[in-house]
Write a protein that holds these residues in place. Structure first.
Motif, short mmCIF file in Angstrom:
data_model
loop_
_atom_site.label_atom_id
_atom_site.label_comp_id
_atom_site.label_asym_id
_atom_site.label_seq_id
_atom_site.Cartn_x
_atom_site.Cartn_y
_atom_site.Cartn_z
N THR A 135 -66.41 -16.01 5.11
CA THR A 135 -67.25 -16.75 5.65
C THR A 135 -67.87 -16.04 7.34
O THR A 135 -69.09 -15.97 6.75
N ILE A 171 -63.69 -25.42 1.78
CA ILE A 171 -62.74 -24.29 0.98
C ILE A 171 -61.09 -24.45 2.38
O ILE A 171 -60.46 -24.51 3.17
N GLN A 172 -60.32 -24.36 0.29
CA GLN A 172 -59.13 -23.82 0.65
C GLN A 172 -58.74 -22.73 -0.27
O GLN A 172 -58.71 -22.40 -0.57
N ALA A 173 -58.68 -22.15 1.25
CA ALA A 173 -58.09 -20.40 1.02
C ALA A 173 -56.48 -20.44 1.64
O ALA A 173 -56.28 -20.43 2.51
N LYS A 183 -60.15 -15.00 4.51
CA LYS A 183 -60.79 -16.48 4.79
C LYS A 183 -62.41 -15.50 5.83
O LYS A 183 -63.63 -16.22 5.66
N VAL A 201 -70.09 -24.95 6.56
CA VAL A 201 -68.80 -24.58 6.32
C VAL A 201 -66.99 -24.75 6.73
O VAL A 201 -66.49 -24.35 7.57
N PHE A 229 -62.78 -24.53 6.09
CA PHE A 229 -62.01 -24.09 6.03
C PHE A 229 -60.81 -23.58 6.45
O PHE A 229 -60.52 -23.48 7.79
N SER A 230 -59.56 -24.06 5.50
CA SER A 230 -58.42 -23.49 6.36
C SER A 230 -57.47 -23.52 5.03
O SER A 230 -57.79 -23.20 4.17
N ASP A 235 -63.28 -23.07 11.36
CA ASP A 235 -62.34 -22.51 11.09
C ASP A 235 -60.94 -23.93 11.43
O ASP A 235 -61.45 -24.42 12.80
N LEU A 251 -65.33 -16.62 -3.41
CA LEU A 251 -65.79 -17.19 -1.84
C LEU A 251 -66.25 -16.76 -1.27
O LEU A 251 -67.18 -17.54 -0.31
#
Length: 808
Positions: free
Chosen positions: A229, A217-219, A225, A531, A533-534, A381, A201
């Protein structure tokens, strides 16, 4: 080989606004933000086209000043440069709503911009003098008023160099600080052992920044995460791949987590200035945030003192916490909110809500205004929230009844404003007569033009009228109209325009942004890379379509470090939250499930429901069931608490404190999906060991959702999925995510709706859910008891192994 001198760049507009500002903060005038409402592009282009062949529009200009140790580059774009019989003239165009007869001289900051462009052009062309023209255009009438002057080159040069000289200490500070910061960044390393998937990642984020792209990003929860990041973004800054990090989020708790990530890196001697932007209402020193010198001592003379206050703060400390910021604001007697915005210019990372970047009314104009961009790195985020937030930020409405209300307020004091309000009301009345419930409209250009005319009169009224209560009502209406006018400029194929009669009989005209991606893209392009991401960015194509217009975006699915054997995931196949299935019997069956869950193992649990009404029905059934069990003498102690619809911040904290307490029995919290307790709270280890998700989370059928469904269906996309299924399942995933927060957690997740067995819902299940089981109200207790027995056995085995290791 001679080392290149560092270059500090600043726009002409930012330079003059920063150095030349003075006096008070006064929302009675500045609150209307006239300069930001240029509706600039259109009127600029129209005037520029009318000026003839000798007029050169949008001329880029740059002047570099050699300072000791660096170069100061002042850059900008002149609206126009024209060749006249009398010589060269620089033209600066401003669109305003104010009637031009009241404008007796140019606004000083506007004139200063034009004089900067005049100096730079005269310097480049070797001119002995040069003309400056200020062109003001009334946005309603398109009437024009000009102010002209001719300046000798020597006079302009003295003035410009003095202006730039006042900025030199700030530029010198910037150079010095950046050198220290970058040197410290080179020494930092990732602060923890990498979890599974975390290194990949981190590398993906760095590569995205290097290539100036966007990454989705599927984290899953537990990947780490935030650090995955923040760390690569900080490293990229140290290599000059970005000048500032914007860490964007929707919730206060996540902002705290981001701050802690930077703090963790600072333990390795990282030197980095990080600022969390706090909303004006929360940080204001006064009881009410009324920003004018008559009401607030911090507003009076604010601009005379704020630059010195900011400079002292920057040079005294690396820490930019809220407490330190407030301390400095009190010391210098300046507004803490406005000071924090100024501090944001000089820090390395800004942690803030989405609206500071994306909202057309609230974004930070110093970074994201027209013709402004920079090497920004966006870390977004909880990106799943940005779809609905984006729609909200780029939609607007105007209400006929509000027009009439303001008309009643001003009818005795301003006949011209009353006439403008009557014109708007008349246009809206004609549309109301054609509307039964709602009506899709092709255009409301005629309403838009009337509202522009109304804006000018509203501004005039607000500048002259002093009654505070009436003024506040009119100001609120002004902002509503301004928003509508502003958004109408954006309307394209990503919008629906419709009229609507609401439940109270009020008539609305709405500009509904169904796909916010193009509007968001406009602001994302002002930076280098982004970026998103979640923990719940599924399905990823849905979010890519609604958050970005680019087809070249990357996407990664981070592997979860969590051992799935430590989690029991069951789908209840004998319950349904469909409206047709609801009733006392179904509510009681749901209550039975919840009782089985909390009895299988003593601990803390949450149950999430699709609505307050449904939650209250099951809550009552649960109470009845508990009473029956107590009468039969079959029940140990169980505590239960209920989320109320309008909870204060204090009430929320009290609710969550229940999960921190030590207790022998079980606690279950009844909550609403998509509410304050379904995301953003962190109850790890034994503070939460189970969650029941009641229903599929589908939004209630309403006009807006139906319009979304029809719109996407016409685009060749599964409209039901975009309007209902994907937003609903996101709530489910978020609610379920409350249970497993770290790789050491264990717990049960009950998905209580037969629809979860449908392939359309299972398409959205994360990879970690592929091993789910099924259950019913009769066997769920056995399945959970077996699971907890296995967890107990694993814990005993691990304890024995650790004991053997210690003996060895």
């Amino acid at each position: 080989m001679e080392q290149e001198q560092p270059i500090i760049r600043i726009s002409v507009r930012n330079l003059v606004e920063f150095i030349l500002r003075s006096g008070d903060i006064d929302n009675r005038i500045a609150g209307m933000d006239k300069d930001a409402m240029l509706m600039g592009g259109k009127i600029h282009r129209k005037i520029q086209r009318q000026m003839g062949a000798g007029y050169h529009a949008e001329v880029s200009l740059k002047h570099e000043i050699l300072c000791r140790g660096f170069i100061l580059s002042v850059e900008g774009r002149a609206d126009g440069i024209m060749e006249t019989a009398d010589g060269i003239v620089v033209d600066e165009i401003k669109g305003i709503y104010k009637e031009l007869e009241f404008l007796k001289e140019p606004v000083p900051v506007h004139l200063a911009q034009a004089m900067c462009y005049a100096y730079i052009y005269a310097n480049q062309q070797g001119l002995s003098d040069i003309g400056v023209q200020m062109t003001y255009c009334n946005l309603e009438t398109e009437e024009i008023k000009r102010f002209q002057n001719v300046y000798p080159y020597e006079e302009l040069e003295r003035w410009f160099l003095e202006l730039a000289g006042q900025y030199e200490k700030w530029a010198r500070y910037q150079i010095s600080w950046r050198k220290k910061r970058n040197a410290s960044i080179k020494k930092i390393e990732f602060p923890f052992p990498y979890r599974e998937g975390q290194r990949d990642l981190t590398v993906s984020v760095y590569r995205t920044i290097l290539r100036k792209k966007k990454l989705f990003i599927q984290a899953p929860t537990g990947v780490g995460k935030t650090m995955a990041t923040v760390f690569p973004a900080v490293k990229a800054m140290g290599e000059e791949l970005g000048e500032k990090i914007f860490y964007l989020t929707a919730r206060t708790i996540t902002r705290t987590v981001a701050w802690q990530a930077f703090d963790t890196l600072k333990e390795q001697a990282l030197r980095m200035k990080v600022l969390v932007l706090t909303a004006k209402e929360k940080i204001c020193f006064c009881e009410e945030a009324d920003c004018n010198p008559e009401k607030c001592p911090y507003a009076k003379g604010h601009y005379d003192r704020v630059n010195d206050a900011v400079y002292e703060l920057l040079t005294a400390s690396d820490e930019m916490s809220r407490e330190i910021l407030e301390e400095h604001a009190r010391k210098w007697k300046v507004c803490p909110f406005e000071m924090s915005l100024d501090v944001s210019t000089w820090v390395d990372a800004v942690i803030c809500d989405y609206n500071y970047v994306f909202d057309p009314n609230a974004h930070l104009k110093r970074f994201f205004g027209e013709s402004v961009k920079g090497d920004y790195l966006f870390l977004i985020d909880e990106a799943h929230n940005l779809v609905d937030r984006g729609r909200e930020m780029y939609s607007a409405s105007v209400c006929k009844e509000e027009v009439l209300k303001v008309k009643r307020l001003v009818k005795m004091s301003d006949p011209k404003l009353v006439r403008r309000l009557e014109e708007c009301n008349k246009q809206m009345l004609a549309l109301k007569r054609e509307c039964e419930e709602y009506q899709i409209l092709n255009s409301v250009g005629h309403i838009y033009l009337k509202l522009i005319a109304l804006m000018g009169e509203l501004e005039q009224y607000l500048e002259e009228y002093t009654d505070p209560e009436i003024r506040k009502e009119v100001l609120d209406f002004y902002f509503q109209v301004r928003m509508f006018v502003n958004i109408y400029e954006r309307v394209d194929e990503n919008y629906l325009i419709y009229s609507e009669l609401d439940g109270k009989g009020h008539f609305w005209i709405r500009l509904f942004c169904v796909n916010p991606s193009a509007c968001l893209q406009e602001f994302l392009e002002k930076g280098n890379s982004a970026v998103f991401f979640s923990a719940t960015l599924l399905p990823i194509h849905y979010y890519k379509n609604l958050l970005s217009t680019s087809k070249e975006d990357y996407a990664v699915y981070a592997r979860s470090p969590f051992d799935v054997r430590r989690r029991l995931l069951l789908v209840g196949n004998d319950v349904s939250s469909k409206y047709t299935s609801r009733g006392e019997e179904m509510y009681r069956r749901y209550a039975r499930y919840l009782l089985c869950m909390v009895r299988a193992k003593a601990g803390n649990y949450m149950a999430f429901f699709p609505s307050y009404r449904f939650m209250e029905e099951v809550y009552e059934a649960f109470e009845i069931l508990l009473a029956e069990q107590r009468i039969a003498g079959e029940l140990e102690e169980i505590d239960y608490i209920l989320q109320s619809q309008y909870m204060s911040e204090e009430a929320r904290e009290i609710f969550l404190e229940n999960f921190e307490e030590e207790r022998e029995g079980s606690l279950i919290g009844f909550c609403v999906m998509g509410g304050i307790f379904s995301e953003g709270i962190d109850l790890s280890r034994d503070r939460l060991i189970g969650a029941a998700i009641v229903g599929t989370g589908l939004p209630q059928v309403c006009r807006e959702r139906e319009l979304l469904k029809d719109y996407f269906q016409k685009q060749g996309i599964r409209g039901f999925d975009y309007a209902y299924l994907y937003p609903g399942m996101n709530k489910v995933l978020q609610s379920a995510g409350r249970v497993i927060r770290t790789d050491r957690d264990c717990g049960v997740i009950l998905l209580l709706d037969e629809r979860f067995r449908d392939y359309r819902y299972q398409e959205i299940f994360p990879r970690e859910w592929k091993d789910y089981g099924t259950c019913n109200a009769d066997n769920v207790a056995d399945k959970m008891e077996t699971f907890w027995e296995q967890i107990e056995e694993q814990s005993e085995e691990q304890g024995e192994e650790q004991g053997e290791e210690q003996k060895g």
